[in-house]
Design a protein around this motif. Sequence first.
Motif, PDB file in Angstrom:
ATOM      1  N   SER A 227       0.830  -1.202   0.000  1.00 16.48           N
ATOM      2  CA  SER A 227       0.000   0.000   0.000  1.00 16.48           C
ATOM      3  C   SER A 227       0.867   1.256   0.000  1.00 16.48           C
ATOM      4  O   SER A 227       1.796   1.383   0.797  1.00 16.48           O
ATOM      5  CB  SER A 227      -0.915   0.015   1.233  1.00 16.48           C
ATOM      6  N   PHE A 228       0.513   2.180  -0.882  1.00 17.15           N
ATOM      7  CA  PHE A 228       1.135   3.499  -0.924  1.00 17.15           C
ATOM      8  C   PHE A 228       0.193   4.543  -0.319  1.00 17.15           C
ATOM      9  O   PHE A 228       0.415   5.747  -0.502  1.00 17.15           O
ATOM     10  CB  PHE A 228       1.456   3.887  -2.366  1.00 17.15           C
ATOM     11  N   ALA A 229      -0.838   4.105   0.394  1.00 18.51           N
ATOM     12  CA  ALA A 229      -1.883   5.022   0.848  1.00 18.51           C
ATOM     13  C   ALA A 229      -1.494   5.825   2.083  1.00 18.51           C
ATOM     14  O   ALA A 229      -2.118   6.846   2.381  1.00 18.51           O
ATOM     15  CB  ALA A 229      -3.167   4.235   1.136  1.00 18.51           C
ATOM     16  N   LEU A 246      16.979  -1.833   7.834  1.00 17.59           N
ATOM     17  CA  LEU A 246      16.261  -2.798   7.001  1.00 17.59           C
ATOM     18  C   LEU A 246      17.158  -3.376   5.912  1.00 17.59           C
ATOM     19  O   LEU A 246      17.105  -4.572   5.609  1.00 17.59           O
ATOM     20  CB  LEU A 246      15.037  -2.138   6.377  1.00 17.59           C
ATOM     21  N   MET A 247      17.985  -2.526   5.313  1.00 14.75           N
ATOM     22  CA  MET A 247      18.875  -3.004   4.256  1.00 14.75           C
ATOM     23  C   MET A 247      19.916  -3.972   4.807  1.00 14.75           C
ATOM     24  O   MET A 247      20.213  -5.010   4.192  1.00 14.75           O
ATOM     25  CB  MET A 247      19.552  -1.818   3.563  1.00 14.75           C
ATOM     26  N   ARG A 248      20.482  -3.657   5.960  1.00 11.38           N
ATOM     27  CA  ARG A 248      21.465  -4.564   6.560  1.00 11.38           C
ATOM     28  C   ARG A 248      20.835  -5.923   6.853  1.00 11.38           C
ATOM     29  O   ARG A 248      21.431  -6.968   6.586  1.00 11.38           O
ATOM     30  CB  ARG A 248      22.020  -3.952   7.843  1.00 11.38           C
ATOM     31  N   ASP A 249      19.642  -5.887   7.409  1.00 11.63           N
ATOM     32  CA  ASP A 249      18.974  -7.137   7.736  1.00 11.63           C
ATOM     33  C   ASP A 249      18.654  -7.937   6.474  1.00 11.63           C
ATOM     34  O   ASP A 249      18.821  -9.162   6.444  1.00 11.63           O
ATOM     35  CB  ASP A 249      17.690  -6.851   8.524  1.00 11.63           C
ATOM     36  N   ALA A 250      18.192  -7.238   5.423  1.00 10.06           N
ATOM     37  CA  ALA A 250      17.862  -7.920   4.170  1.00 10.06           C
ATOM     38  C   ALA A 250      19.098  -8.564   3.549  1.00 10.06           C
ATOM     39  O   ALA A 250      19.043  -9.699   3.051  1.00 10.06           O
ATOM     40  CB  ALA A 250      17.224  -6.936   3.189  1.00 10.06           C
ATOM     41  N   VAL A 251      20.222  -7.855   3.576  1.00 14.72           N
ATOM     42  CA  VAL A 251      21.447  -8.394   2.974  1.00 14.72           C
ATOM     43  C   VAL A 251      21.997  -9.549   3.789  1.00 14.72           C
ATOM     44  O   VAL A 251      22.311 -10.624   3.257  1.00 14.72           O
ATOM     45  CB  VAL A 251      22.502  -7.274   2.816  1.00 14.72           C
ATOM     46  N   LEU A 514      17.142  -6.227  -1.974  1.00 17.39           N
ATOM     47  CA  LEU A 514      16.399  -4.970  -2.004  1.00 17.39           C
ATOM     48  C   LEU A 514      14.932  -5.186  -2.337  1.00 17.39           C
ATOM     49  O   LEU A 514      14.169  -4.220  -2.400  1.00 17.39           O
ATOM     50  CB  LEU A 514      17.055  -3.999  -2.996  1.00 17.39           C
ATOM     51  N   LEU A 515      14.530  -6.453  -2.517  1.00 13.64           N
ATOM     52  CA  LEU A 515      13.107  -6.795  -2.662  1.00 13.64           C
ATOM     53  C   LEU A 515      12.571  -7.478  -1.409  1.00 13.64           C
ATOM     54  O   LEU A 515      11.510  -8.099  -1.454  1.00 13.64           O
ATOM     55  CB  LEU A 515      12.900  -7.689  -3.882  1.00 13.64           C
ATOM     56  N   ASP A 516      13.273  -7.387  -0.309  1.00 13.69           N
ATOM     57  CA  ASP A 516      12.719  -7.852   0.965  1.00 13.69           C
ATOM     58  C   ASP A 516      11.383  -7.140   1.187  1.00 13.69           C
ATOM     59  O   ASP A 516      11.290  -5.910   1.051  1.00 13.69           O
ATOM     60  CB  ASP A 516      13.691  -7.526   2.091  1.00 13.69           C
ATOM     61  N   HIS A 517      10.347  -7.889   1.517  1.00 13.79           N
ATOM     62  CA  HIS A 517       9.013  -7.272   1.551  1.00 13.79           C
ATOM     63  C   HIS A 517       8.900  -6.199   2.622  1.00 13.79           C
ATOM     64  O   HIS A 517       8.134  -5.233   2.476  1.00 13.79           O
ATOM     65  CB  HIS A 517       7.926  -8.338   1.739  1.00 13.79           C
ATOM     66  N   ARG A 518       9.682  -6.319   3.693  1.00 15.00           N
ATOM     67  CA  ARG A 518       9.640  -5.280   4.729  1.00 15.00           C
ATOM     68  C   ARG A 518      10.257  -3.984   4.218  1.00 15.00           C
ATOM     69  O   ARG A 518       9.789  -2.890   4.545  1.00 15.00           O
ATOM     70  CB  ARG A 518      10.365  -5.785   5.980  1.00 15.00           C
ATOM     71  N   GLU A 521       7.591  -2.486   1.800  1.00 16.77           N
ATOM     72  CA  GLU A 521       6.496  -1.852   2.551  1.00 16.77           C
ATOM     73  C   GLU A 521       6.945  -0.543   3.183  1.00 16.77           C
ATOM     74  O   GLU A 521       6.171   0.428   3.234  1.00 16.77           O
ATOM     75  CB  GLU A 521       5.996  -2.831   3.619  1.00 16.77           C
ATOM     76  N   PHE A 522       8.186  -0.490   3.646  1.00 19.06           N
ATOM     77  CA  PHE A 522       8.740   0.752   4.200  1.00 19.06           C
ATOM     78  C   PHE A 522       8.826   1.824   3.112  1.00 19.06           C
ATOM     79  O   PHE A 522       8.388   2.964   3.298  1.00 19.06           O
ATOM     80  CB  PHE A 522      10.125   0.466   4.788  1.00 19.06           C
ATOM     81  N   ALA A 523       9.390   1.473   1.957  1.00 19.51           N
ATOM     82  CA  ALA A 523       9.588   2.442   0.885  1.00 19.51           C
ATOM     83  C   ALA A 523       8.268   3.031   0.400  1.00 19.51           C
ATOM     84  O   ALA A 523       8.201   4.201   0.016  1.00 19.51           O
ATOM     85  CB  ALA A 523      10.331   1.792  -0.277  1.00 19.51           C
TER      86      ALA A 523
END
Length: 636
Positions: A227-229, A246-251, A514-518, A521-523
């Motif tokens: 959602s972008f709402a 978030l990026m560190r965790d995703a990597v 960089l496609l981690d869903h969290r 959703e943040f972006a």
Amino acid sequence: MCGFAGIFHLTSPKPVDPARVERMCDAIAHRGPDGFGVWTAPGVGMGHRRLSIIDIAGSPQPMASTDGRAMLLFNGEIYNYRELRAELAAQGAVFHTDGDSEVIIAAYQRWGADCVSRLAGMFTFAIYDLDRREMLIVRDRLGVKPLFYASLPDGSLIFGSELKALTAHPGLRREIDPLAVEDYLAWGYVPDHRCILNGVQKLPAGHLLVLRHGEPAPAPRQWWDVSFADRRKGSAADHSAELIHLMRDAVTSRMVADVPLGAFLSGGVDSSSVVALMAEASANPVRTCSIGFDVKALDESAYAERIARQFGTNHVNRTVSPDDFEAVDHLAWMFDEPFADASALPTWRVCQLARESVTVALSGDGADEAFAGYRRHVFQHREDRVRSLIPDAIRGPLFGTLGRLYPKADWAPRPLRAKTTLLSLAGSSMDAYASAISVTGPLARAGLYSPEYLRLRGDYRAEQPFIDCMANAPARSGLDRAQYADLKFWLPGDILTKVDRASMAVSLEAREPLLDHRLIEFAATLPEGERIHGTQGKWLLKDTMRRYLPDDILFRPKQGFVTPIAQWFRGPLAGAARAIAADTRNGGGALARTGWFDAARLSAIAEAHIAGTSDYSRLLWQLLMLDRSLGRLGLA
């Protein structure tokens, strides 16, 4: 990372021939060269090809649950499987392997279909529940992993990780879906709502199917959306701190593997960011690879080598000739459906290079869609500001007239190429963005078709599903809607299809942190000013990565892989261009045999390009890949 295929009898639990499932799996053996298995029961057959990444010897598939009441097929990786394993074990689950596959089964048996919302990763999987006599088929949130399926006249439903698996089944009819041709010419790929074969469907990203014996196949059910709402509160500094976390965790979560692991490194913002965070998290030098071209204007390898030196990676670079046109037929095999993103060629080559030393490679894909990194996002944002200032009744006639009068000046410097912008401003935000992202516009497509095809197409236009996607987006602005459509339509149809097929063709697992869903959703909740700042897209990501990367890497113009197809069609592929246009009496191929194209128009396009009076290279590449794909599938 693997591939799988299966058969499910919807009408009655008839026996399934294991040899038929085996043939379907053999067609996708490249996805899993390390292991093979087939399991059948009344009304169901499941087959698997395994590429061993985690728990190399201990997680064969199809995999049975501990109690033997459920069977699993799984393609992908679950990055939070250790946390889920600990939670499930505390609730009484018993595990006999060290991998993520068994965690999926235990999660299903504990939470049912709702287990999917707890899984972080890229995946498609199918679970057959012997007690319920039903099958759950799931595709990950963003569509990183593919899933094709089709209902057959004998009452069965077949499914598989690639279209090859389905075409290996003798019961599948091979007929072109004519509307897929319209979609393909518009976008350069066949989007997920369609398949080149009539009757074949793709399970949409973030959707699931529940199949039951004695019941018809239901429509897929959506289990995740972005959602972008809403807009995130707080300062840019706060958002930057959350982003880097978030990026560190995703990597780091994607660096877990029992096989050699590395990264693609182009020297652009996204791949450089991933490598920087990998180097920060790793005690050993990161393995990186890139390819360069022997044409200076196309070569970015110096940027990659600079980043490699900065972070002390074990870097491998290979220079390749851009004259790679001989791979056209292999591309047709690789993608099954026609696929005209010419960057597929260098993507395949860098995957081949990576596979020489690693089995898993991290990529930077997804950041442009999530953080508004494409030039078209900046244009969309600016044009929407103009639209908001001028009433429609004035804006449409004014800019429409100016756009029609302004000369088409592809030869001119970019600031003087105003025709497209003026015409975009005349229309709606959604129409303009659909036009910006399409490859061949509606008027150009119509001029290619024969009267027979125009009758088949009717009033369908390929842009409409994309516009509908934007219109129905949970969003506030035109930029929101554009990014939403990119994530739901463009990303799975083009970018992720390209990376999946190119990597799996060489038995390489590609992971996209960089496609981690969290992170996605943040972006989606960032203020627009933190996505686009002045003329800079992806602003918060670039500003955040300043602590790692120099400005001339972060803010240099985006290039990406380039393939010199314009030169090819004036040289070694000139004959192929003419053959596309030839009718069947003069050596025309599969495209000509459809009877759906105006041969005289195609001939004029080919000759104009070969003579150098016009540049039709993208269109000719589309037509060539369509011709080769149809021929390979035996469709014409």
